[in-house]
Design an enzyme around this catalytic site. Structure first.
Site, mmCIF file in Angstrom:
data_model
loop_
_atom_site.group_PDB
_atom_site.id
_atom_site.type_symbol
_atom_site.label_atom_id
_atom_site.label_comp_id
_atom_site.label_asym_id
_atom_site.label_seq_id
_atom_site.Cartn_x
_atom_site.Cartn_y
_atom_site.Cartn_z
ATOM 1 N N PHE A 72 10.541 17.077 112.766
ATOM 2 C CA PHE A 72 10.196 16.010 111.840
ATOM 3 C C PHE A 72 10.831 14.755 112.422
ATOM 4 C CE2 PHE A 72 9.145 17.136 107.163
ATOM 5 C CZ PHE A 72 7.986 17.757 107.557
ATOM 6 N N GLN A 105 11.406 5.026 98.893
ATOM 7 C CA GLN A 105 10.756 5.092 100.205
ATOM 8 C C GLN A 105 9.252 4.836 100.075
ATOM 9 O OE1 GLN A 105 10.657 9.057 102.195
ATOM 10 N NE2 GLN A 105 11.836 8.010 103.779
ATOM 11 N N HIS A 152 5.758 5.119 101.970
ATOM 12 C CA HIS A 152 5.081 5.751 103.105
ATOM 13 C C HIS A 152 4.056 4.740 103.621
ATOM 14 C CE1 HIS A 152 2.528 8.616 105.229
ATOM 15 N NE2 HIS A 152 3.442 9.538 105.062
ATOM 16 N N LEU A 192 -1.600 10.223 99.766
ATOM 17 C CA LEU A 192 -1.026 10.157 101.106
ATOM 18 C C LEU A 192 -2.045 10.444 102.207
ATOM 19 C CD1 LEU A 192 2.074 9.805 101.581
ATOM 20 C CD2 LEU A 192 2.021 12.149 102.395
ATOM 21 N N GLU A 233 1.156 11.310 108.206
ATOM 22 C CA GLU A 233 1.550 10.604 109.429
ATOM 23 C C GLU A 233 1.090 11.357 110.671
ATOM 24 O OE1 GLU A 233 5.267 8.142 109.304
ATOM 25 O OE2 GLU A 233 5.696 9.475 107.645
ATOM 26 N N ARG A 292 8.864 5.307 110.014
ATOM 27 C CA ARG A 292 8.119 5.137 108.765
ATOM 28 C C ARG A 292 8.370 3.760 108.125
ATOM 29 N NH1 ARG A 292 8.753 9.741 104.286
ATOM 30 N NH2 ARG A 292 7.599 10.883 105.844
ATOM 31 N N HIS A 296 6.577 6.621 97.716
ATOM 32 C CA HIS A 296 6.528 8.034 98.098
ATOM 33 C C HIS A 296 7.714 8.858 97.608
ATOM 34 C CE1 HIS A 296 5.416 11.488 100.383
ATOM 35 N NE2 HIS A 296 6.408 11.391 101.232
ATOM 36 N N ARG A 353 15.175 8.602 103.057
ATOM 37 C CA ARG A 353 15.238 10.068 103.079
ATOM 38 C C ARG A 353 14.790 10.615 104.436
ATOM 39 N NH1 ARG A 353 11.094 14.271 101.553
ATOM 40 N NH2 ARG A 353 9.689 12.531 101.802
#
Ligand SMILES: Cc1cc2nc3c(=O)[nH]c(=O)nc-3n(C[C@H](O)[C@H](O)[C@H](O)COP(=O)(O)OP(=O)(O)OC[C@H]3O[C@@H](n4cnc5c(N)ncnc54)[C@H](O)[C@@H]3O)c2cc1C
Length: 579
Positions: free
Chosen positions: A123, A237, A239, A253, A256, A287, A352, A387
């Site tokens: 990730f 956060q 996105h 969403l 990504e 991000r 997000h 995060r």
């Protein structure tokens, strides 16, 4: 509608929330032999948790043996811009491997290598591959495993109860008040301790990756009304890529992975603008940077008709798109009848994840109110100002177990249980007053106005002037909300649900705007156009109550973790899945 008599019941521990956090806590309580009731406002197999796609982190080292819990903690602290609670982060990192083990034992089917090892993938911002996954349905797989385990233990779950208020006497919780969302029947639920796992507040923005009626800030209102402090509410956060239309799908969403597979971002001049914002990494930048770039292009007038930028994969082989991005391909056909192998998508930043939430003790997750615990997305502390992807599912499982143990202990130690009639009367009167409302607005109309206001003045980029204007407009919405029409009918009590959702959103919006005003710097997901730099003197948490905001110092990580955090290099995101 005829009134049905109020029901009363009692349990040792009441858990509010049937997502991953609430269920894990309830399981622990049942395993300890404590009587527990777990309640939610939507179906137990469909809380927000099921949207989680990419994975759950644990330093198992199945793919990269050099990984360690300390490196996991170091990555989390760095990605959180040093606002996370180091003790909570270390707990998370240390206990995550055991959390995966128990989920496997309860039937969660994570991907495995040919030799049987659990697969782990990259990730963004992780040093090593440490994210376990179940296709791109990880949240669903975990939720199903938890439901199975809860069923084995006969945990009573009611997923048709809306909690309107925590019942508190002398700073000690003694239960909660609520109503059945279908029949409107009132419920008084007495309990020695209450666990709050009722999700975040990202639905107070117009574009949000949450569904329409989840993450409306209920937990924040319940906690604040009970006199618990909220922490770091300005930290949310965004996105970079959410859908911008149709209206009904706004904010959904767009993974990504689309950029990971070679998706290109363009403005209406046809320019691949990421080259200006991050020449080295382009679309594969982090991000927060891509979200800011998308926001800036739109704000400066180079956005599309629906207020987005273009995200294009039409230059890729259609087979690649369909095999590597099957869910995105389906999503645009289903929601918009748009074939992304031929036409570009329109996307914009979408709210997000709520890093802010209820202030809890790092060790026990106890709030300021005796007997009240909070965990999962409604609690603050683990994620700091940004995060680390894949950490929130782990947080739910790890702290669900810890909170279950703490609440069990608290309940066992209770010797006197005061059921304060005045607190119950106040909770009842609040529902009565809403049902008597007969004003011009319906709750949904005011809720829409809150979301528009937050998108305009409290979104990706904030300024003192904008935040003050947001607060002035919010005061008008408070007035409108005080005189609404709430009309339950034969179809159910949706109107009343929406009215309480709105109350949560109004409180979460106020706390967010006020905290954002107070944080006069740019840090992680919090961007102030009038204070564009990170200020080392503001490395503290902001604690919000309706009466004001105070700063609280942050603890120190263990030397082992600090050393790793400070020596790590900036990680490239190329080749990494970024959800
Ligand atoms: C699209 C998407 C992808 C994501 N992917 C990942 C990922 O790959 N990895 C990761 O770690 N995280 C991911 N996340 C984040 C993660 O899914 C959430 O943070 C996490 O699932 C939150 O779980 P929770 O138990 O705290 O709350 P939730 O799952 O939100 O559950 C909240 C519960 O509270 C109940 N509730 C709320 N208000 C009330 C009320 N007033 N009365 C009664 N009940 C109430 C609800 O009914 C629900 O049962 C993703 C999020 C999104 C949106």
């Amino acid at each position: 509608m005829p009134q049905i008599a109020e029901r009363r019941s009692a349990t040792n521990v009441l858990v509010i929330g049937t997502g991953a956090g609430g269920l894990r806590a309830a399981i622990e309580l049942a395993e300890q032999g404590v009587e527990v009731l777990c309640v939610g406002k939507r179906r137990r197999d469909d809380p927000h948790t099921v949207l989680a796609a990419g994975g759950i982190n644990a330093a198992l080292g199945t793919m990269d043996p050099a990984d360690s819990w300390a490196q996991h903690a170091a990555d989390t602290l760095r990605e959180g811009y040093w606002l996370s609670d180091p003790e909570a982060v270390e707990q998370l990192a240390q206990h995550s491997p055991a959390a995966i083990e128990e989920l496997v034992e309860w039937g969660a089917e994570f991907a495995r290598e040919d030799d049987g090892r659990l697969s782990q993938r990259f990730f963004g911002a992780h040093t090593w591959r440490r994210t376990c996954f179940s296709g791109d349905y990880t949240g669903r797989a975990i939720q199903h495993a938890l439901i199975r385990r809860a069923d084995q233990l006969s945990v009573p779950i009611r997923d048709d109860l809306y909690i309107t208020r925590l019942l508190v006497h002398d700073n000690r919780v003694f239960g909660a008040y609520g109503f059945d969302v279908a029949t409107g029947q009132r419920q008084i639920l007495f309990a020695d301790a209450v666990v709050l796992a009722a999700g975040g507040y990202t639905r107070i923005w117009r574009r949000s990756s949450s569904r329409r009626d989840e993450n409306t800030g209920d937990a924040m209102r319940l906690a604040a009304d009970a006199s618990a402090r909220l922490q770091d509410m300005e930290l949310v956060q965004f996105h970079p890529t959410g859908m911008v239309h149709p209206d009904s799908a706004e904010g959904t969403l767009v993974t990504e992975a689309v950029r990971g597979e070679g998706g290109q971002l363009r403005n209406t001049d046809g320019e691949r603008f990421m080259a200006r914002y991050d020449p080295e990494r382009g679309e594969l930048s982090t991000r927060d940077r891509v979200a800011l770039a998308n926001y800036t292009e739109i704000a400066e007038g180079r956005g599309t008709e629906h207020g987005g930028v273009w995200l294009d994969v039409s230059h890729l082989d259609p087979n690649t798109v369909q095999t590597r991005l099957p869910r995105t391909y389906r999503q645009f056909i289903d929601l918009l009848m748009l074939d992304i192998t031929r036409e570009p998508m329109e996307v914009a930043p979408t709210a997000h994840y709520s890093m802010g939430g209820v202030r809890v003790d790092a060790d026990t997750h106890a709030s300021d109110v005796d007997g009240l615990y909070a965990l999962g997305e409604c609690a603050s502390g683990v994620h700091g100002a940004n995060r680390l992807g894949g950490n929130s599912l782990g947080e739910c499982i790890v702290f669900g177990r810890i909170v279950g143990q703490q609440a069990a202990r608290f309940s066992a130690d209770v010797d006197v249980h005061v059921r304060d009639r005045a607190a119950i009367d106040a909770a009842r009167a609040e529902v009565d007053a809403l049902l008597a409302g007969n004003g011009d607005d319906f709750p949904r109309q005011v809720q829409r106005a809150v979301r528009d206001l937050m998108s305009r003045w409290g979104g990706v980029v904030r300024s003192e002037d904008g935040l003050n204007r947001g607060l002035t407009e919010l005061a008008d919405l408070d007035t409108r909300a005080a005189a609404m029409s709430v009309r339950p009918d034969i179809a159910g009590y949706d109107d009343l649900v929406h009215a309480f959702d709105l109350r949560g959103s109004l409180l979460a919006a106020r706390a967010t705007l006020q905290s954002a005003l107070k944080r006069r710097e740019t840090r992680g997901a919090h961007v102030r156009s009038d204070h564009p730099d990170l200020d080392p003197n503001q490395q503290h948490n902001l604690l919000w109550t309706p009466a004001g905001i105070t700063a609280a110092p942050i603890g120190t990580a263990s030397p082992e973790v600090l050393a790793l955090a400070h020596t790590a290099e900036d990680l490239t995101s190329a080749g990494r899945l970024l959800e």
